[in-house]
Design a protein around this motif. Structure first.
Motif, mmCIF file in Angstrom:
data_model
loop_
_atom_site.group_PDB
_atom_site.id
_atom_site.type_symbol
_atom_site.label_atom_id
_atom_site.label_comp_id
_atom_site.label_asym_id
_atom_site.label_seq_id
_atom_site.Cartn_x
_atom_site.Cartn_y
_atom_site.Cartn_z
ATOM 1 N N SER A 184 0.817 -1.215 0.000
ATOM 2 C CA SER A 184 0.000 0.000 0.000
ATOM 3 C C SER A 184 0.848 1.260 0.000
ATOM 4 C CB SER A 184 -0.927 0.012 1.225
ATOM 5 O OG SER A 184 -0.169 0.008 2.426
ATOM 6 N N ASP A 185 2.072 1.174 0.564
ATOM 7 C CA ASP A 185 2.951 2.335 0.646
ATOM 8 C C ASP A 185 4.399 1.856 0.593
ATOM 9 O OD1 ASP A 185 4.327 4.650 1.107
ATOM 10 O OD2 ASP A 185 3.514 5.008 3.114
ATOM 11 N N PRO A 186 4.990 1.762 -0.608
ATOM 12 C CA PRO A 186 6.351 1.217 -0.752
ATOM 13 C C PRO A 186 7.403 1.944 0.072
ATOM 14 C CG PRO A 186 5.270 1.355 -2.882
ATOM 15 C CD PRO A 186 4.380 2.073 -1.909
ATOM 16 N N GLY A 187 7.151 3.174 0.431
ATOM 17 C CA GLY A 187 8.142 3.939 1.188
ATOM 18 C C GLY A 187 7.944 3.891 2.683
ATOM 19 N N ALA A 188 6.966 3.161 3.156
ATOM 20 C CA ALA A 188 6.644 3.148 4.583
ATOM 21 C C ALA A 188 7.722 2.438 5.391
ATOM 22 C CB ALA A 188 5.301 2.461 4.799
ATOM 23 N N GLU A 189 7.856 2.847 6.639
ATOM 24 C CA GLU A 189 8.770 2.160 7.562
ATOM 25 C C GLU A 189 8.098 0.882 8.037
ATOM 26 O OE1 GLU A 189 11.086 2.896 11.808
ATOM 27 O OE2 GLU A 189 10.095 4.554 10.768
ATOM 28 N N LEU A 190 8.769 -0.233 7.873
ATOM 29 C CA LEU A 190 8.160 -1.532 8.156
ATOM 30 C C LEU A 190 8.410 -1.968 9.599
ATOM 31 C CD1 LEU A 190 9.116 -3.467 4.892
ATOM 32 C CD2 LEU A 190 7.067 -2.119 5.387
ATOM 33 N N PRO A 191 7.480 -2.744 10.171
ATOM 34 C CA PRO A 191 7.702 -3.275 11.518
ATOM 35 C C PRO A 191 8.898 -4.217 11.523
ATOM 36 C CG PRO A 191 5.805 -4.339 10.479
ATOM 37 C CD PRO A 191 6.214 -3.214 9.589
ATOM 38 N N ALA A 192 9.727 -4.096 12.566
ATOM 39 C CA ALA A 192 10.927 -4.932 12.649
ATOM 40 C C ALA A 192 11.201 -5.303 14.107
ATOM 41 C CB ALA A 192 12.116 -4.215 12.037
ATOM 42 N N ASP A 193 10.164 -5.767 14.773
ATOM 43 C CA ASP A 193 10.328 -6.177 16.176
ATOM 44 C C ASP A 193 10.861 -7.602 16.277
ATOM 45 O OD1 ASP A 193 9.338 -3.750 17.160
ATOM 46 O OD2 ASP A 193 7.267 -4.438 16.904
ATOM 47 N N ARG A 194 10.347 -8.505 15.442
ATOM 48 C CA ARG A 194 10.773 -9.901 15.483
ATOM 49 C C ARG A 194 11.909 -10.168 14.512
ATOM 50 N NH1 ARG A 194 9.263 -12.495 19.771
ATOM 51 N NH2 ARG A 194 9.143 -14.486 18.669
ATOM 52 N N PHE A 195 11.934 -9.442 13.402
ATOM 53 C CA PHE A 195 12.976 -9.631 12.387
ATOM 54 C C PHE A 195 13.677 -8.300 12.144
ATOM 55 C CE2 PHE A 195 9.353 -12.425 11.194
ATOM 56 C CZ PHE A 195 9.945 -13.648 11.489
ATOM 57 N N ARG A 196 14.990 -8.314 12.240
ATOM 58 C CA ARG A 196 15.778 -7.105 11.992
ATOM 59 C C ARG A 196 16.927 -7.435 11.059
ATOM 60 N NH1 ARG A 196 16.104 -4.251 18.026
ATOM 61 N NH2 ARG A 196 13.831 -4.150 18.342
ATOM 62 N N PRO A 197 16.926 -6.781 9.866
ATOM 63 C CA PRO A 197 15.939 -5.833 9.346
ATOM 64 C C PRO A 197 14.599 -6.501 9.043
ATOM 65 C CG PRO A 197 17.511 -6.425 7.642
ATOM 66 C CD PRO A 197 18.014 -7.046 8.904
ATOM 67 N N ALA A 198 13.643 -5.691 8.635
ATOM 68 C CA ALA A 198 12.295 -6.190 8.366
ATOM 69 C C ALA A 198 12.333 -7.304 7.320
ATOM 70 C CB ALA A 198 11.395 -5.048 7.895
ATOM 71 N N LEU A 199 11.458 -8.289 7.483
ATOM 72 C CA LEU A 199 11.477 -9.467 6.624
ATOM 73 C C LEU A 199 10.644 -9.311 5.357
ATOM 74 C CD1 LEU A 199 12.496 -12.359 6.302
ATOM 75 C CD2 LEU A 199 10.495 -13.134 7.598
ATOM 76 N N ALA A 200 9.618 -8.481 5.389
ATOM 77 C CA ALA A 200 8.722 -8.364 4.235
ATOM 78 C C ALA A 200 9.502 -7.981 2.977
ATOM 79 C CB ALA A 200 7.641 -7.331 4.520
ATOM 80 N N PHE A 201 9.327 -8.764 1.899
ATOM 81 C CA PHE A 201 10.006 -8.535 0.619
ATOM 82 C C PHE A 201 11.531 -8.449 0.798
ATOM 83 C CE2 PHE A 201 5.702 -6.975 0.042
ATOM 84 C CZ PHE A 201 5.332 -7.603 -1.139
ATOM 85 N N ASN A 202 12.036 -9.258 1.702
ATOM 86 C CA ASN A 202 13.452 -9.189 2.031
ATOM 87 C C ASN A 202 13.977 -10.590 2.327
ATOM 88 O OD1 ASN A 202 15.905 -7.974 2.496
ATOM 89 N ND2 ASN A 202 15.396 -7.187 4.528
#
Length: 407
Positions: A184-202
């Protein structure tokens, strides 16, 4: 220590009943994979009071802080390491058999680390607690023990691709939230509490925290567990663990250097003979015979219940399977060979380990490569845990009968 009085079917306590692994255990128990006279569900105060269906009945979740383990025959720990370190001794003091899947005791010298069909002979000693290895250790040790006996093992190089469900419901929720937010927002800061860096699309090239030598805790655990289960403390095992943006299902690539030369057909047949392994392969069998619902023994009769779902099984040369002379199994689905690409999405039976892309090394005949994939919550977790529990309970019951029999 006073052991609980036991009847034929155990009273089971499940700690971590509302977590991802606990849910998989309950799913299998509901499928009648574990006989019991009573089951008690336990979790944190946050989950206490929840109602969970188990085998057609509704059970209330109890708060671990206030729970009394008295009367329990079997306690299954499916929560985190901190929970197990605190509460496993309490359950043992109540006389229960403890099976712990947290990893807290995987290196404890007085707690056996067990993989069924590899070293479950340790359960004959009737331990008070048993440690369940990580899900990746289970298929790896099953495979390596067989190869060691067949051609010898010199070294192992493995890369794992581990899904978000390895960190439970919270890991899955964070992946899904991050994926939706990115779309919905490619530039948004993603949640990264369980995975660092964020796991989505990564892809994150480390599972768990990094140690001083550059290895991760998960890599160190997998190596040490493999060496311990196989009884080979000097085994050369190198592992890189990677977290991938998949909801559930772990994968791995594996290179094994052997002591003697390997032939591909013999390797495929060996893999097909391993307990709970399915080989997805496009190797053309010499007789071209196709059957439904099983392997073909040498007398041509079908052994039922070995195939899964609506798969067909192409049969090759004779191999041993549970003491029966049977032909190696190669899976077909919808009339097409699954070939060498089982994936978390398409592999099939969640209680088996799926192997594909089997090939002899192009540089040396003393080595092979393959791809492995499995449901980390079922095959790598709940199924293994319950199998250990059944064997350990049977050993305890046999030991108690011997002690109570007249001399």
């Amino acid at each position: 220590m006073v052991r609980a009085q036991r009847s034929a079917d155990p009273c089971i306590v499940l700690v971590g009943a509302t977590g991802a692994l606990g849910a998989a255990v309950l799913e299998l128990i509901g499928e009648h994979r574990m006989r019991h006279r009573e089951i008690r569900l336990v979790a944190s105060a946050q989950s206490a009071g929840r109602e969970i269906p188990v085998g057609g009945r509704t059970k209330t979740v109890h708060d671990l802080e206030d729970f009394d383990f008295a009367g329990a025959d079997l306690v299954l720990f499916c929560a985190g390491e901190a929970v197990s370190r605190r509460w496993v001794p309490v359950a043992m003091a109540a006389g229960a058999l403890v099976v712990d899947a947290s990893g807290a005791f995987s290196a404890h010298p007085e707690v056996p680390l067990v993989v069924p069909s590899v070293n479950d002979c340790l359960l004959a000693e009737c331990p008070e607690a048993v440690a369940v290895p990580s899900g990746m250790t289970v298929p790896l040790t099953l495979l390596l023990q067989a190869v060691e006996r067949w051609r010898g093992v010199r070294q192992v190089v493995m890369s794992t691709y581990e899904s978000a469900s390895g960190l439970g419901h919270q890991g899955v929720d964070e992946l899904l939230e991050g994926s939706e937010l990115t779309l919905s927002d490619p530039g948004a800061e993603l949640p990264a509490d369980r995975f660092r860096p964020a796991l989505a699309f990564n892809v994150v090239p480390a599972v768990d925290r990094l140690l001083e030598d550059g290895a991760s805790c998960q890599e160190r655990r997998l190596v040490e567990e493999t060496q311990r289960v196989l009884g080979l403390p000097d085994a050369e095992v190198a592992v890189t663990c990677v977290r991938v943006p998949v909801v559930s299902g772990h994968g791995a690539t594996l290179f094994v250097e052997t002591g003697d030369p390997v032939d591909r057909q013999g390797l495929v047949e060996l893999l097909a003979s391993l307990p709970d392994f399915v080989v997805h392969d496009d190797l053309v069998p010499h007789d071209g015979q196709v059957v439904r619902d099983g392997l073909v023994p040498h007398d041509g009769q079908v052994v039922p219940d070995l195939a899964t779902h609506d798969d067909r099984v192409v049969c090759g040369d004779l191999v041993a399977h549970d003491g029966l002379a049977a032909r190696a199994a190669f899976v077909l689905r919808d009339g097409k060979a699954l070939g060498s690409v089982p994936t978390p999405l398409t592999a099939g039976d969640p209680d088996r380990f799926h192997v594909g892309r089997v090939r002899v090394s192009p540089h040396t005949s003393r080595g092979f490569l393959l791809w492995l994939v499995f449901d980390n919550l079922r095959a790598g977790g709940a199924s293994t845990l319950l199998r250990i529990a059944r064997i350990a309970l049977a050993s305890r019951a046999s030991d108690e009968r011997l002690k109570s029999s007249p001399r």
